[in-house]
Design a protein around this motif. Structure first.
Motif, PDB file in Angstrom:
ATOM      1  N   ILE A  33      68.626  46.167  52.011  1.00 39.86           N
ATOM      2  CA  ILE A  33      69.875  45.489  51.639  1.00 39.86           C
ATOM      3  C   ILE A  33      70.049  44.245  52.508  1.00 39.86           C
ATOM      4  CG2 ILE A  33      72.400  45.666  51.509  1.00 39.86           C
ATOM      5  CD1 ILE A  33      71.108  47.438  49.473  1.00 39.86           C
ATOM      6  N   LEU A  34      70.411  43.117  51.861  1.00 36.23           N
ATOM      7  CA  LEU A  34      70.728  41.865  52.559  1.00 36.23           C
ATOM      8  C   LEU A  34      69.639  41.482  53.561  1.00 36.23           C
ATOM      9  CD1 LEU A  34      74.588  42.197  53.183  1.00 36.23           C
ATOM     10  CD2 LEU A  34      73.413  40.984  51.336  1.00 36.23           C
ATOM     11  N   GLY A  35      68.428  41.372  53.045  1.00 40.11           N
ATOM     12  CA  GLY A  35      67.300  41.047  53.895  1.00 40.11           C
ATOM     13  C   GLY A  35      66.567  39.798  53.465  1.00 40.11           C
ATOM     14  N   PRO A  36      65.332  39.630  53.919  1.00 39.91           N
ATOM     15  CA  PRO A  36      64.583  38.393  53.671  1.00 39.91           C
ATOM     16  C   PRO A  36      64.206  38.179  52.213  1.00 39.91           C
ATOM     17  CG  PRO A  36      63.218  40.010  54.807  1.00 39.91           C
ATOM     18  CD  PRO A  36      64.613  40.530  54.844  1.00 39.91           C
ATOM     19  N   GLU A  37      64.034  39.256  51.439  1.00 36.05           N
ATOM     20  CA  GLU A  37      63.695  39.075  50.020  1.00 36.05           C
ATOM     21  C   GLU A  37      64.858  38.432  49.271  1.00 36.05           C
ATOM     22  OE1 GLU A  37      60.793  39.482  48.639  1.00 36.05           O
ATOM     23  OE2 GLU A  37      59.904  40.286  50.469  1.00 36.05           O
ATOM     24  N   LEU A  38      66.058  38.909  49.531  1.00 34.82           N
ATOM     25  CA  LEU A  38      67.243  38.327  48.894  1.00 34.82           C
ATOM     26  C   LEU A  38      67.404  36.872  49.303  1.00 34.82           C
ATOM     27  CD1 LEU A  38      69.810  38.378  47.240  1.00 34.82           C
ATOM     28  CD2 LEU A  38      70.989  39.372  49.217  1.00 34.82           C
ATOM     29  N   ALA A 194      71.292  43.662  38.202  1.00 33.41           N
ATOM     30  CA  ALA A 194      71.231  42.620  39.228  1.00 33.41           C
ATOM     31  C   ALA A 194      71.888  41.370  38.656  1.00 33.41           C
ATOM     32  CB  ALA A 194      69.786  42.315  39.625  1.00 33.41           C
ATOM     33  N   GLY A 195      72.382  40.508  39.534  1.00 32.05           N
ATOM     34  CA  GLY A 195      73.018  39.277  39.075  1.00 32.05           C
ATOM     35  C   GLY A 195      73.052  38.248  40.187  1.00 32.05           C
ATOM     36  N   ALA A 196      73.565  37.062  39.853  1.00 29.79           N
ATOM     37  CA  ALA A 196      73.692  35.994  40.839  1.00 29.79           C
ATOM     38  C   ALA A 196      74.751  35.003  40.389  1.00 29.79           C
ATOM     39  CB  ALA A 196      72.368  35.266  41.056  1.00 29.79           C
ATOM     40  N   GLN A 235      65.017  44.728  44.027  1.00 27.75           N
ATOM     41  CA  GLN A 235      65.256  43.915  42.831  1.00 27.75           C
ATOM     42  C   GLN A 235      65.020  42.434  43.132  1.00 27.75           C
ATOM     43  OE1 GLN A 235      65.351  45.285  40.117  1.00 27.75           O
ATOM     44  NE2 GLN A 235      66.060  47.368  40.540  1.00 27.75           N
ATOM     45  N   ALA A 236      65.389  41.982  44.304  1.00 32.91           N
ATOM     46  CA  ALA A 236      65.125  40.586  44.669  1.00 32.91           C
ATOM     47  C   ALA A 236      63.632  40.310  44.682  1.00 32.91           C
ATOM     48  CB  ALA A 236      65.740  40.271  46.035  1.00 32.91           C
ATOM     49  N   ALA A 237      62.846  41.257  45.190  1.00 31.67           N
ATOM     50  CA  ALA A 237      61.397  41.086  45.227  1.00 31.67           C
ATOM     51  C   ALA A 237      60.807  41.061  43.821  1.00 31.67           C
ATOM     52  CB  ALA A 237      60.761  42.202  46.053  1.00 31.67           C
ATOM     53  N   VAL A 238      61.308  41.930  42.941  1.00 34.17           N
ATOM     54  CA  VAL A 238      60.857  41.932  41.544  1.00 34.17           C
ATOM     55  C   VAL A 238      61.157  40.590  40.887  1.00 34.17           C
ATOM     56  CG1 VAL A 238      61.278  42.939  39.260  1.00 34.17           C
ATOM     57  CG2 VAL A 238      61.020  44.434  41.254  1.00 34.17           C
ATOM     58  N   LEU A 239      62.361  40.090  41.108  1.00 34.54           N
ATOM     59  CA  LEU A 239      62.750  38.812  40.509  1.00 34.54           C
ATOM     60  C   LEU A 239      61.929  37.661  41.079  1.00 34.54           C
ATOM     61  CD1 LEU A 239      66.589  39.451  40.448  1.00 34.54           C
ATOM     62  CD2 LEU A 239      65.085  39.275  38.452  1.00 34.54           C
ATOM     63  N   ARG A 240      61.607  37.720  42.358  1.00 32.76           N
ATOM     64  CA  ARG A 240      60.743  36.684  42.946  1.00 32.76           C
ATOM     65  C   ARG A 240      59.364  36.706  42.280  1.00 32.76           C
ATOM     66  NH1 ARG A 240      59.871  36.557  49.048  1.00 32.76           N
ATOM     67  NH2 ARG A 240      59.210  34.436  48.500  1.00 32.76           N
ATOM     68  N   ALA A 241      58.850  37.901  42.003  1.00 33.04           N
ATOM     69  CA  ALA A 241      57.539  38.003  41.364  1.00 33.04           C
ATOM     70  C   ALA A 241      57.568  37.461  39.944  1.00 33.04           C
ATOM     71  CB  ALA A 241      57.068  39.459  41.370  1.00 33.04           C
ATOM     72  N   ARG A 242      58.694  37.619  39.263  1.00 32.13           N
ATOM     73  CA  ARG A 242      58.782  37.220  37.852  1.00 32.13           C
ATOM     74  C   ARG A 242      59.238  35.778  37.650  1.00 32.13           C
ATOM     75  NH1 ARG A 242      61.062  42.645  34.658  1.00 32.13           N
ATOM     76  NH2 ARG A 242      58.951  43.422  34.245  1.00 32.13           N
ATOM     77  N   LEU A 243      59.946  35.227  38.619  1.00 35.27           N
ATOM     78  CA  LEU A 243      60.498  33.890  38.444  1.00 35.27           C
ATOM     79  C   LEU A 243      59.441  32.834  38.109  1.00 35.27           C
ATOM     80  CD1 LEU A 243      62.966  32.053  38.481  1.00 35.27           C
ATOM     81  CD2 LEU A 243      62.757  31.904  40.984  1.00 35.27           C
ATOM     82  N   PRO A 244      58.258  32.839  38.722  1.00 36.61           N
ATOM     83  CA  PRO A 244      57.265  31.817  38.367  1.00 36.61           C
ATOM     84  C   PRO A 244      56.794  31.882  36.918  1.00 36.61           C
ATOM     85  CG  PRO A 244      56.710  32.825  40.472  1.00 36.61           C
ATOM     86  CD  PRO A 244      57.810  33.645  39.885  1.00 36.61           C
ATOM     87  N   PHE A 245      56.991  33.018  36.248  1.00 34.67           N
ATOM     88  CA  PHE A 245      56.576  33.165  34.853  1.00 34.67           C
ATOM     89  C   PHE A 245      57.664  32.712  33.875  1.00 34.67           C
ATOM     90  CE2 PHE A 245      54.152  36.329  37.211  1.00 34.67           C
ATOM     91  CZ  PHE A 245      52.869  36.210  36.690  1.00 34.67           C
ATOM     92  N   LEU A 246      58.892  32.497  34.378  1.00 32.13           N
ATOM     93  CA  LEU A 246      60.043  32.320  33.491  1.00 32.13           C
ATOM     94  C   LEU A 246      59.911  31.101  32.583  1.00 32.13           C
ATOM     95  CD1 LEU A 246      62.843  33.095  32.473  1.00 32.13           C
ATOM     96  CD2 LEU A 246      63.824  31.945  34.474  1.00 32.13           C
ATOM     97  N   ALA A 247      59.547  29.958  33.103  1.00 32.11           N
ATOM     98  CA  ALA A 247      59.459  28.754  32.265  1.00 32.11           C
ATOM     99  C   ALA A 247      58.444  28.947  31.147  1.00 32.11           C
ATOM    100  CB  ALA A 247      59.091  27.548  33.123  1.00 32.11           C
ATOM    101  N   GLY A 248      57.298  29.534  31.458  1.00 34.47           N
ATOM    102  CA  GLY A 248      56.293  29.767  30.424  1.00 34.47           C
ATOM    103  C   GLY A 248      56.741  30.772  29.389  1.00 34.47           C
ATOM    104  N   ARG A 249      57.455  31.794  29.834  1.00 36.29           N
ATOM    105  CA  ARG A 249      57.942  32.796  28.876  1.00 36.29           C
ATOM    106  C   ARG A 249      59.058  32.226  28.014  1.00 36.29           C
ATOM    107  NH1 ARG A 249      55.879  37.826  29.865  1.00 36.29           N
ATOM    108  NH2 ARG A 249      57.669  39.060  29.218  1.00 36.29           N
ATOM    109  N   ASN A 250      59.879  31.344  28.579  1.00 34.81           N
ATOM    110  CA  ASN A 250      60.868  30.652  27.738  1.00 34.81           C
ATOM    111  C   ASN A 250      60.179  29.775  26.700  1.00 34.81           C
ATOM    112  OD1 ASN A 250      63.127  31.756  28.947  1.00 34.81           O
ATOM    113  ND2 ASN A 250      63.625  29.950  30.178  1.00 34.81           N
TER     114      ASN A 250
END
Length: 371
Positions: A33-38, A194-196, A235-250
């Motif tokens: 919780i509230l660590g470096p991944e977030l 999860a949200g932001a 969840q932050a780590a999962v989102l970090r792993a997926r974020l680089p794929f987002l533009a291509g998937r869009n």
């Protein structure tokens, strides 16, 4: 009956090794919780959305509610939003103690109609929450001008519109803050809730970080009544792993949507217009006055569909006696006709063609003669 094309699938595709590696790394770290991944995800997501700050929270609903709370909106205030969305948009407004007010939708965009918003403004109106529904940007230039004219805060609901743009400008950059959901079905999905919130306002970001963590200025010092709504490290780590794929998937979503549009030209349904090239097609809705018969026809063909959304928010029992009972005839009609076809980055061209062919082959049942 064999399902040939399910509405969607949530099994990791392509990014599974990266996700597993990230989860294992967090588990080994012992910090959840509230660590470096977030912290790293907040920086990366802010950069991706063109924002100065991102604040990770527990869900998209919390993102909307906390953004409004951080702006001082609460009991006695009215917040204008759309009647066509997931009900969580309005529930978030209720969580602040404010009253949701519903302005009807534009029949072309299917997002909130600026003219209807103008008509709904009262001396108690404090904010507008437009929703970029289905990935289609709302008419933000007109809404921003309206908000400026009346001195209203604007919090954009970008929960279905990750990296969408409006006139070439990122959604989320028009209002004072923007809310995102990373529910597993979203364009950028976590493996849970999860949200932001994103914003360019440093003081607002600081307040959001306090509010999501019980209103603490530092450990065990609560300077204001906050919530417990923190985006966790896994969840932050999962989102970090997926974020680089987002533009291509869009981009893949846009290609599939274009394929559907070509294939459904002349089909016995209405395909809502793409009003901005920045549409990211979280969903692909069509409209049919024979929705139940069309749904049964597609089900018989082995094609999954869903309805987003069957009940206008003001007509939900949860809001009875709370929200002002505005008339929203366009939303009422759309909710009775809308049907979502399968569209996700892992859908093949062949599957999309099967779906379109099945829609084209639909014949509306004959109407019984009037007695």
């Amino acid at each position: 009956m064999t399902v040939r094309v399910p509405f969607m699938t949530l099994e990791p595709r392509g990014d599974e090794p990266a996700i597993r590696a990230e989860i294992d790394r967090v588990i080994r770290s012992g910090w959840f919780i509230l660590g470096p991944e977030l912290e790293a995800f907040e920086v990366e997501f802010a950069t991706a959305t063109g924002s100065a700050f991102a604040v990770g929270v527990g869900s998209g609903t919390d993102a909307i509610a906390l953004a409004l709370r951080a702006l001082g909106i609460g009991p006695g205030d009215e917040v204008i939003t759309t009647p066509l969305s997931a009900a969580y948009t309005a529930l978030a407004i209720l969580h602040t103690g404010a009253t949701p007010v519903f302005a009807d939708i534009d029949p072309i965009r299917l997002t909130i109609d600026p003219a209807a918003v103008e008509a709904a403004v009262t001396p108690r109106t404090a904010a507008i929450v437009p929703v970029h529904l289905y990935g289609q940007p709302a008419d933000m230039p007109r809404l921003q001008a309206l908000a400026d004219r009346h001195g209203l805060a604007m919090v954009e609901d970008c929960c279905q519109a990750h990296l969408a743009t409006c006139g070439g400008r990122p959604v989320g950059s028009f209002g004072i803050a923007a809310a995102y959901s990373f529910y597993p079905t979203k364009n950028l999905g976590a493996l849970g809730d999860a949200g932001a919130v994103t914003t360019d306002d440093a003081s607002l970001a600081a307040k959001l970080r306090r509010l999501r963590n019980g209103g603490q200025s530092d450990r065990y010092h609560h300077v204001e009544p906050g919530w417990n709504s923190r985006l966790d490290e896994i969840q932050a780590a999962v989102l970090r792993a997926r974020l680089p794929f987002l533009a291509g998937r869009n981009a893949r979503r846009r290609a599939l949507a274009a394929r559907y549009r070509r294939a459904l030209a002349g089909a016995p349904v209405i395909v809502p217009s793409e009003c901005d090239a920045g549409h990211v097609y979280h969903l692909f809705p069509i409209l049919s006055r024979q929705r139940e018969a069309l749904t049964a026809h597609l089900q018989q063909a082995g094609i999954g569909t869903l309805v987003h959304y069957p009940v206008p928010i003001p007509r939900q029992p949860a809001l009875a006696g709370i929200a002002r009972p505005e008339s929203c005839p366009v939303a009422d009609r759309v909710c009775s006709e809308v049907l979502s076809l399968p569209l996700h980055p892992d859908l093949t061209d062949t599957d999309a063609d099967l779906v379109a062919s099945a829609v084209r082959s639909f014949t509306a049942p004959a109407q019984a003669p009037a007695s």
